[in-house]
Design a protein around this motif. Structure first.
Motif, PDB file in Angstrom:
ATOM      1  N   CYS A  40       0.858  -1.193   0.000  1.00 53.97           N
ATOM      2  CA  CYS A  40       0.000   0.000   0.000  1.00 53.97           C
ATOM      3  C   CYS A  40       0.889   1.237   0.000  1.00 53.97           C
ATOM      4  N   ASN A  42       0.703   3.821   1.764  1.00 51.93           N
ATOM      5  CA  ASN A  42       1.012   4.347   3.111  1.00 51.93           C
ATOM      6  C   ASN A  42       1.843   3.330   3.908  1.00 51.93           C
ATOM      7  N   ARG A  43       2.365   2.320   3.190  1.00 53.27           N
ATOM      8  CA  ARG A  43       3.291   1.362   3.799  1.00 53.27           C
ATOM      9  C   ARG A  43       4.668   1.467   3.170  1.00 53.27           C
ATOM     10  N   GLY A  51       1.436   1.932   7.401  1.00 50.45           N
ATOM     11  CA  GLY A  51       0.069   1.549   7.032  1.00 50.45           C
ATOM     12  C   GLY A  51      -0.963   2.190   7.940  1.00 50.45           C
ATOM     13  N   CYS A  52      -2.234   1.822   7.739  1.00 49.73           N
ATOM     14  CA  CYS A  52      -3.308   2.339   8.591  1.00 49.73           C
ATOM     15  C   CYS A  52      -3.082   1.806  10.008  1.00 49.73           C
ATOM     16  N   ASN A  57      -3.272  -7.368   8.408  1.00 53.10           N
ATOM     17  CA  ASN A  57      -3.825  -8.264   7.387  1.00 53.10           C
ATOM     18  C   ASN A  57      -3.816  -9.727   7.811  1.00 53.10           C
ATOM     19  N   SER A  99      -3.468  -3.504  -1.138  1.00 55.54           N
ATOM     20  CA  SER A  99      -4.139  -2.709  -2.190  1.00 55.54           C
ATOM     21  C   SER A  99      -3.885  -3.353  -3.548  1.00 55.54           C
ATOM     22  N   ARG A 129      -7.600   0.675  -2.372  1.00 50.63           N
ATOM     23  CA  ARG A 129      -7.819   2.017  -1.833  1.00 50.63           C
ATOM     24  C   ARG A 129      -8.263   2.930  -2.977  1.00 50.63           C
ATOM     25  N   ARG A 169      -4.275   7.131   7.061  1.00 52.41           N
ATOM     26  CA  ARG A 169      -4.867   6.522   5.871  1.00 52.41           C
ATOM     27  C   ARG A 169      -4.140   6.973   4.592  1.00 52.41           C
TER      28      ARG A 169
HETATM   29  S1  SF4 Z   1      -5.974  -1.126   5.909  1.00 54.00           S
HETATM   30 FE1  SF4 Z   1      -5.734  -1.527   3.732  1.00 54.00          FE
HETATM   31  S2  SF4 Z   1      -4.839   0.375   2.925  1.00 54.00           S
HETATM   32 FE2  SF4 Z   1      -4.538   0.434   5.131  1.00 54.00          FE
HETATM   33  S3  SF4 Z   1      -2.459  -0.414   5.404  1.00 54.00           S
HETATM   34 FE3  SF4 Z   1      -3.949  -2.089   5.646  1.00 54.00          FE
HETATM   35  S4  SF4 Z   1      -4.082  -3.037   3.655  1.00 54.00           S
HETATM   36 FE4  SF4 Z   1      -3.148  -1.013   3.370  1.00 54.00          FE
END
Ligand code: SF4
Length: 315
Positions: A40, A42-43, A51-52, A57, A99, A129, A169
């Motif tokens: 992602c 943001n990772r 990440g968020c 995961n 993502s 996303r 996010r």
């Molecule tokens: S929630 Fe989704 S977008 Fe956010 S870091 Fe996790 S996998 Fe990525």
């Protein structure tokens, strides 16, 4: 309103996703999850790192799901897992982890094609996303949608930018809206996802977010309660300052979901209302309730309150 007058054509009090699937496909359809090794923005540093803050995961990836295996291996192992339970069914390859449109178009095409080449796979569901979907990817999905079921699930999570910022996010609500509009009218089934209970979101705002989303051209909406999971940034924040989080009590959440149902558009299918992280991963809230139990209680409460989806919806 009499039972038969519900616009979604069955006696349930809301426009539920499983009924739609039953009416659309003659066979039983099951999703098999794929972890294709995406990341992602943001990772990986392009928009942020870590990440968020709530994301883990591993808490929902089935055992057969691993980026160390090819897509074909994961599809086959997923099918073998479900085949032992149900006979004669077809599958949707569910690109679920991270993502799944965030990569080079050639890589994306090759992973999707690999899944679709399995004789029992009739389509794709792609979790991603709203800031990771190029027009090139949408054009490709539009082509695929002429021959397959193609669903895309956008993690919108909140319509409040302050909440989105607080969870790292890396995108705004406006980006989510624009992305949904770019995806519409292409034959792609659009799903959107919201989390109830993020920092800075009040209960009234959460309700408002669901209503707002239901007015966009989406086909389905998934909601779930905020869960604080082990091995996340949010777990550390929760330990330090639990008052910062609005974690629903179970009965309150059930009541809240009825409030949501009666105010969202009757045209949008409601796919899910809760998440169930495995007990080992979950710090709070610990409701100990399974999805089917939630749905039973929800149906009872809708009946008790004599209400239904869209009863209070305003265009
Ligand atoms: S929630 Fe989704 S977008 Fe956010 S870091 Fe996790 S996998 Fe990525």
């Amino acid at each position: 309103m009499t039972k038969t007058a519900y616009p979604w054509g069955h006696e349930g009090r809301y426009n539920d996703f499983p009924s739609y699937f039953k009416s659309r496909f003659s066979e039983r359809i099951q999703k098999v999850s794929i972890d294709a090794g995406f990341t992602c923005p943001n990772r990986d540093g392009s928009k942020g790192v870590g990440g968020c803050t709530y994301c883990n995961n591993n808490s929902f990836n089935p055992e057969y799901c691993s980026p160390r295996k090819s897509v074909t291996e994961q599809v086959e192992e997923g099918i073998a897992f479900f085949n032992s339970k149900y006979k004669a069914q077809k599958y949707l390859a569910y690109f679920q982890a991270y993502s799944n449109t965030y990569g080079h178009i050639d890589q994306i095409k090759s992973l999707y094609q690999e899944a679709l080449s399995h004789e029992k796979v009739i389509g794709l569901v792609i979790g991603t996303r709203p800031d990771c979907v190029s027009d090139e990817v949408l054009d490709y999905l539009e082509e695929l949608a002429k021959n397959y079921y193609i669903g895309i699930e956008y993690g919108v999570e909140s319509a409040n930018d302050e909440a989105l910022l607080a969870i790292n996010r890396g995108h705004t609500y406006r980006e989510a809206e624009q992305c949904i509009l770019r995806t519409a009218n292409r034959g792609i089934h659009i799903g959107a996802h919201l989390v109830n209970g993020l920092p800075y979101d009040s209960k009234e705002e959460m309700l408002e977010h669901a209503i707002r989303l239901s007015k966009l051209p989406i086909e389905s909406l998934k909601l779930h309660q905020l869960q604080i999971l082990n091995h996340t940034q949010m777990a550390k924040e929760y330990e330090k300052d639990p008052e910062r989080f609005y974690l629903f009590e179970f009965e309150e959440y059930l009541d809240f979901i009825v409030d949501v149902i009666e105010r969202v558009s009757p045209d949008v299918m409601l796919e899910r209302f809760i998440n169930q992280a495995p007990p080992g991963w979950l710090i709070a809230p610990k409701w100990g309730i399974k999805n089917y139990q939630f749905v039973n209680k929800l149906n009872n409460l809708l009946k008790e309150r004599n209400t239904w989806q869209g009863r209070l919806f305003e265009e």
